[in-house]
Write an enzyme that holds these catalytic residues in place. Structure first.
Site, PDB file in Angstrom:
ATOM      1  N   ASP A 121      18.425  52.032   4.224  1.00 20.44           N
ATOM      2  CA  ASP A 121      19.167  53.052   3.693  1.00 20.44           C
ATOM      3  C   ASP A 121      20.596  52.917   3.629  1.00 20.44           C
ATOM      4  O   ASP A 121      21.107  52.431   4.896  1.00 20.44           O
ATOM      5  CB  ASP A 121      18.946  54.648   4.080  1.00 20.44           C
ATOM      6  CG  ASP A 121      19.775  55.599   3.522  1.00 20.44           C
ATOM      7  OD1 ASP A 121      19.373  56.004   2.372  1.00 20.44           O
ATOM      8  OD2 ASP A 121      20.810  55.902   3.952  1.00 20.44           O
ATOM      9  N   TYR A 168      29.299  53.477   2.535  1.00 20.22           N
ATOM     10  CA  TYR A 168      29.225  52.839   3.812  1.00 20.22           C
ATOM     11  C   TYR A 168      30.052  51.703   3.922  1.00 20.22           C
ATOM     12  O   TYR A 168      30.236  51.235   4.793  1.00 20.22           O
ATOM     13  CB  TYR A 168      28.064  52.629   4.277  1.00 20.22           C
ATOM     14  CG  TYR A 168      26.887  54.028   4.231  1.00 20.22           C
ATOM     15  CD1 TYR A 168      27.683  55.356   4.158  1.00 20.22           C
ATOM     16  CD2 TYR A 168      25.674  53.981   4.312  1.00 20.22           C
ATOM     17  CE1 TYR A 168      26.816  56.274   4.026  1.00 20.22           C
ATOM     18  CE2 TYR A 168      24.728  55.159   4.392  1.00 20.22           C
ATOM     19  CZ  TYR A 168      25.381  55.936   4.126  1.00 20.22           C
ATOM     20  OH  TYR A 168      24.551  57.379   4.079  1.00 20.22           O
ATOM     21  N   ARG A 210      16.233  51.763  21.407  1.00 18.06           N
ATOM     22  CA  ARG A 210      16.068  52.769  20.774  1.00 18.06           C
ATOM     23  C   ARG A 210      15.508  52.426  19.140  1.00 18.06           C
ATOM     24  O   ARG A 210      14.849  53.143  18.699  1.00 18.06           O
ATOM     25  CB  ARG A 210      17.357  53.695  20.530  1.00 18.06           C
ATOM     26  CG  ARG A 210      17.551  54.302  21.824  1.00 18.06           C
ATOM     27  CD  ARG A 210      18.629  55.220  21.738  1.00 18.06           C
ATOM     28  NE  ARG A 210      19.998  54.776  21.823  1.00 18.06           N
ATOM     29  CZ  ARG A 210      20.581  54.272  23.051  1.00 18.06           C
ATOM     30  NH1 ARG A 210      20.069  54.420  24.075  1.00 18.06           N
ATOM     31  NH2 ARG A 210      21.763  53.593  22.840  1.00 18.06           N
ATOM     32  N   SER A 218      20.193  53.237  14.687  1.00 15.46           N
ATOM     33  CA  SER A 218      20.511  52.889  16.357  1.00 15.46           C
ATOM     34  C   SER A 218      21.016  51.422  16.078  1.00 15.46           C
ATOM     35  O   SER A 218      20.630  50.827  15.414  1.00 15.46           O
ATOM     36  CB  SER A 218      19.240  53.062  16.990  1.00 15.46           C
ATOM     37  OG  SER A 218      20.047  52.613  18.429  1.00 15.46           O
ATOM     38  N   HIS A 264      24.654  60.358  -4.286  1.00 19.89           N
ATOM     39  CA  HIS A 264      24.929  60.603  -2.995  1.00 19.89           C
ATOM     40  C   HIS A 264      25.374  62.110  -2.771  1.00 19.89           C
ATOM     41  O   HIS A 264      24.599  62.582  -1.911  1.00 19.89           O
ATOM     42  CB  HIS A 264      26.401  59.752  -2.435  1.00 19.89           C
ATOM     43  CG  HIS A 264      26.476  59.262  -1.098  1.00 19.89           C
ATOM     44  ND1 HIS A 264      26.596  58.239  -0.647  1.00 19.89           N
ATOM     45  CD2 HIS A 264      25.931  59.972   0.077  1.00 19.89           C
ATOM     46  CE1 HIS A 264      26.615  58.235   0.830  1.00 19.89           C
ATOM     47  NE2 HIS A 264      26.221  59.193   1.109  1.00 19.89           N
ATOM     48  N   LYS A 266      23.206  54.048  -2.770  1.00 18.63           N
ATOM     49  CA  LYS A 266      23.687  55.421  -3.378  1.00 18.63           C
ATOM     50  C   LYS A 266      24.878  55.280  -4.349  1.00 18.63           C
ATOM     51  O   LYS A 266      25.822  54.384  -3.953  1.00 18.63           O
ATOM     52  CB  LYS A 266      24.010  56.402  -2.180  1.00 18.63           C
ATOM     53  CG  LYS A 266      22.649  56.676  -1.200  1.00 18.63           C
ATOM     54  CD  LYS A 266      22.982  57.630  -0.219  1.00 18.63           C
ATOM     55  CE  LYS A 266      22.080  57.453   0.929  1.00 18.63           C
ATOM     56  NZ  LYS A 266      22.553  56.781   1.935  1.00 18.63           N
TER      57      LYS A 266
HETATM   58  P1  NAP Z   1      20.987  60.028  13.304  1.00 15.75           P
HETATM   59  O1  NAP Z   1      20.121  58.942  12.898  1.00 15.75           O
HETATM   60  O2  NAP Z   1      20.458  61.440  13.669  1.00 15.75           O
HETATM   61  O3  NAP Z   1      21.714  59.404  14.821  1.00 15.75           O
HETATM   62  C1  NAP Z   1      22.098  58.471  14.988  1.00 15.75           C
HETATM   63  C2  NAP Z   1      22.599  58.569  16.468  1.00 15.75           C
HETATM   64  O4  NAP Z   1      21.535  58.785  17.288  1.00 15.75           O
HETATM   65  C3  NAP Z   1      23.307  57.206  17.078  1.00 15.75           C
HETATM   66  O5  NAP Z   1      24.487  57.409  17.570  1.00 15.75           O
HETATM   67  C4  NAP Z   1      22.211  56.807  18.062  1.00 15.75           C
HETATM   68  O6  NAP Z   1      23.003  56.031  19.048  1.00 15.75           O
HETATM   69  C5  NAP Z   1      21.587  57.808  18.451  1.00 15.75           C
HETATM   70  N1  NAP Z   1      20.206  57.621  18.551  1.00 15.75           N
HETATM   71  C6  NAP Z   1      19.536  56.619  17.922  1.00 15.75           C
HETATM   72  N2  NAP Z   1      17.979  56.720  18.147  1.00 15.75           N
HETATM   73  C7  NAP Z   1      17.948  57.546  19.290  1.00 15.75           C
HETATM   74  C8  NAP Z   1      16.967  57.996  20.123  1.00 15.75           C
HETATM   75  N3  NAP Z   1      15.671  57.646  19.962  1.00 15.75           N
HETATM   76  N4  NAP Z   1      17.264  58.766  20.971  1.00 15.75           N
HETATM   77  C9  NAP Z   1      18.483  59.191  21.381  1.00 15.75           C
HETATM   78  N5  NAP Z   1      19.534  58.754  20.529  1.00 15.75           N
HETATM   79  C10 NAP Z   1      19.340  58.176  19.553  1.00 15.75           C
HETATM   80  O7  NAP Z   1      22.237  60.078  12.620  1.00 15.75           O
HETATM   81  P2  NAP Z   1      23.044  59.533  11.312  1.00 15.75           P
HETATM   82  O8  NAP Z   1      23.387  58.065  11.368  1.00 15.75           O
HETATM   83  O9  NAP Z   1      24.199  60.365  10.917  1.00 15.75           O
HETATM   84  O10 NAP Z   1      21.788  59.641  10.081  1.00 15.75           O
HETATM   85  C11 NAP Z   1      20.923  58.644   9.816  1.00 15.75           C
HETATM   86  C12 NAP Z   1      21.367  58.093   8.524  1.00 15.75           C
HETATM   87  O11 NAP Z   1      21.189  58.936   7.611  1.00 15.75           O
HETATM   88  C13 NAP Z   1      22.433  57.273   8.372  1.00 15.75           C
HETATM   89  O12 NAP Z   1      22.923  56.147   9.145  1.00 15.75           O
HETATM   90  C14 NAP Z   1      22.616  57.300   6.928  1.00 15.75           C
HETATM   91  O13 NAP Z   1      21.822  56.067   6.363  1.00 15.75           O
HETATM   92  C15 NAP Z   1      21.859  58.531   6.205  1.00 15.75           C
HETATM   93  N6  NAP Z   1      22.865  59.555   5.964  1.00 15.75           N
HETATM   94  C16 NAP Z   1      23.085  60.026   4.768  1.00 15.75           C
HETATM   95  C17 NAP Z   1      23.790  61.061   4.485  1.00 15.75           C
HETATM   96  C18 NAP Z   1      23.816  61.331   2.974  1.00 15.75           C
HETATM   97  O14 NAP Z   1      25.001  62.207   2.578  1.00 15.75           O
HETATM   98  N7  NAP Z   1      22.811  61.112   2.196  1.00 15.75           N
HETATM   99  C19 NAP Z   1      25.015  61.469   5.181  1.00 15.75           C
HETATM  100  C20 NAP Z   1      24.669  60.962   6.659  1.00 15.75           C
HETATM  101  C21 NAP Z   1      23.719  60.036   6.839  1.00 15.75           C
HETATM  102  P3  NAP Z   1      22.734  54.552  19.397  1.00 15.75           P
HETATM  103  O15 NAP Z   1      22.951  53.534  18.283  1.00 15.75           O
HETATM  104  O16 NAP Z   1      23.496  54.411  20.606  1.00 15.75           O
HETATM  105  O17 NAP Z   1      21.135  54.308  19.641  1.00 15.75           O
END
Ligand code: NAP
Length: 276
Positions: A44, A49, A236, A231, A107, A74
């Site tokens: 994704d 980004y 992880r 991650s 988006h 997006k």
């Molecule tokens: P997330 O995936 O919920 O969390 C990522 C964070 O959690 C990172 O800091 C990571 O740190 C940590 N992490 C990863 N695996 C873990 C585990 N097994 N245990 C504990 N901690 C863990 O947050 P996100 O990046 O905000 O969301 C994911 C994706 O969704 C984004 O990258 C993006 O592609 C998409 N997104 C879309 C929108 C939208 O508007 N459509 C908005 C926000 C995000 P480490 O790197 O140190 O592992």
């Protein structure tokens, strides 16, 4: 192997993918290559980004056949509108180094700007032209989906929304399902930190030899959602993929469901949030 879900146009999509928001091209390239080598098959990204080049390079580095990787990107707010959407997709394809994307999402709806219907028409045309395999939306509420339904025959294949145990989005999930839309969960781990640290996930995980993060991702999968955790850490990254070899019981699911509202999500409201 990650199982797949079938979208409303018959295209299949892996049920878990890699999120890439944040890092620049070089780090994204490294993560994408590593994730693909571990078995991830859904990536994704988003024009906003600023790392589509890195995504494309990571896919090329991994040496995996194009048709085996499901790539979603997006349309950013500043590119909404009929002609600008068409140009934006071409620019994303150039940056990715691909002939087509598997999924293209609006988006954010940006209701004040009021161009998401025109953007959708452009996406439906490019879908018919074969530049995209499925089109969808992100952060859309029932009102926005009603408008698309009134103005276009193409139903979104996906709605990507913020979703995790503190913010389970029951109503939007049910609304998506009723329309035949697959829900993808963004920030599925609530950005790491406090959510995986909740004791309930350790208690449940200990019963299965799984980490808190794996329990949370398994909850998404069992609800029929498609989480896209991010991650930068190899351990992880691997753990997040290994959630298809155990099953939570109804009691486990109920315990997790009870966490609704314990803390807020990002607080971004699709009615008012604007990013371009
Ligand atoms: P997330 O995936 O919920 O969390 C990522 C964070 O959690 C990172 O800091 C990571 O740190 C940590 N992490 C990863 N695996 C873990 C585990 N097994 N245990 C504990 N901690 C863990 O947050 P996100 O990046 O905000 O969301 C994911 C994706 O969704 C984004 O990258 C993006 O592609 C998409 N997104 C879309 C929108 C939208 O508007 N459509 C908005 C926000 C995000 P480490 O790197 O140190 O592992």
């Amino acid at each position: 192997m990650v199982p797949t879900v079938t979208l409303n146009n018959g295209v299949t999509m892996p049920q878990l993918g890699l999120g890439t928001a944040g890092p620049g091209d070089d780090e994204t390239r490294r993560r994408v290559r590593e994730a693909l080598s571990m078995g991830y098959r859904l990536i994704d990204t988003a024009a906003r980004y600023g790392n589509e080049v890195g995504v494309g390079q990571g896919i090329a580095d991994a040496g995996i056949a194009r048709e085996e990787v499901f790539v979603g990107t997006k349309l950013r707010g500043s590119d909404q509108g009929y002609d600008s959407t068409r140009k934006a997709l071409e620019a994303s394809l150039d940056r990715l180094g691909l002939d087509y994307v598997d999924l293209y999402l609006i988006h954010w709806p940006l209701p004040r700007v009021d161009r998401y219907v025109e953007s959708w028409r452009a996406m439906a045309d490019m879908l018919a032209e074969g530049k995209i395999r499925a089109i969808g939306v992100s952060n859309f509420l029932p009102d926005h989906l009603d408008r698309l339904a009134a103005e276009s025959a193409v139903v979104p294949a996906v709605n990507q929304i913020e979703l995790h145990p503190w913010l389970p989005q029951r109503d939007q999930r049910a609304d998506d399902e009723r329309r035949g839309i697959v829900t993808q969960s963004w920030s599925p781990l609530a950005r790491g930190g406090d959510l995986p640290a909740e004791p309930v996930f350790t208690t449940i995980g200990d019963r299965y030899g799984k980490t808190p993060g794996q329990v949370i991702l398994r909850w998404h999968v069992q609800l029929g959602l498609v989480p896209i955790p991010k991650s930068g850490n190899a351990e992880r990254l691997r753990q997040n993929l290994e959630v298809f070899d155990f099953e939570l019981t109804d009691a486990d699911l109920a315990e997790i469901d009870a966490m609704e509202g314990a803390q807020r999500g990002s607080g971004l409201d699709p009615r008012t949030h604007e990013e371009f």
